[in-house]
Write a protein that holds these residues in place. Sequence first.
Motif: not given
Length: 219
Positions: A51-58, A134-138, A158-173
Motif C-alpha cells: 500500500p505505501w509503495l503504491t501511493t509513492i508510485m502513483h 518515460t519520453m517526457m520525463g527523460f 554536478r554529481v548531485a545534479l545528475v543523481l537527482f535527474a536519474i532518480f526522478m526519471f527512474g522513479m517515473i519510469a
Amino acid sequence: MKESPIRPFVAISLCILFGFAFAFIVTAILNGMITGFDRSIIDAVQGLEAPWLTTIMHTFSFIGSTKVVMLLIIAVTALLLWKFHVRSQAYFFFFAMIGTGILNQTLKFIFKRARPEFHRLAEVGGYSFPSGHTMMGFSLYALFAYLLWRHIKSTAGRVALVLFAIFMFGMIAVSRIYLGVHYPSDILGGMVASAFWLLFTILLFDQFQKRKKRGLVQD
C-alpha cells in the motif's frame, strides 16, 4: 553561453547508436522476442506491491503526467526568458520538450501497441509504445541537468545534479511498470527515442550557438 560539453562527433555517433537500438527494440517487440524479458521485469516489480509503495508510485506517475510536465515546461521557459534572460536556452528547451511530445504521439500512432493486460493498479487509455511518461520525463530531467551543468562549478554539485535527474526519471519510469500500464520494453523504447531526439536537438542548438557567436549576436 559556454560551449556544449557534448562534442559533435560523439553526439552523431550516439544518435546512430540510439537509432539502431530503437530499431532493435521494435523488431524484438514485433517478433515477440522480448516477451519473456517484459514479463520477468513486470513480475519482479509488481511483486514488491505494498500500500505505501503504491501511493509513492502513483505520486511519481502523477509528477510525470502531461499536466504536470506542461506546467513545468511553461515555468522553466518563463524563468529562462524573463528571470535569467537567456532566450536561446529558453527556445531550445521549449522546442526540445514539445518535440518530444510530438515524436511520442507519432510513434504511438505508428506502432499502436496495446497496453499490458496484467495486474493493473491504474487505468489509462491510448497506446503503450513508447511510454509517454518515460519520453517526457527523460527529456525534462536530462535537459534540466544539461542546462545547469555548465553553471555548476563544483564536482559535488554536478554529481548531485545528475543523481537527482536519474532518480526522478527512474522513479517515473518504474512507476509505470509497477502500476501495470506499460511494458518494460515501452520504457526502454521511450528512453532510447528520447535520447536520440535530445542529441539531435543539442546538435542543432550548438550549431545555432556557433553561428550566433560568429555573428556577435547578443543572447
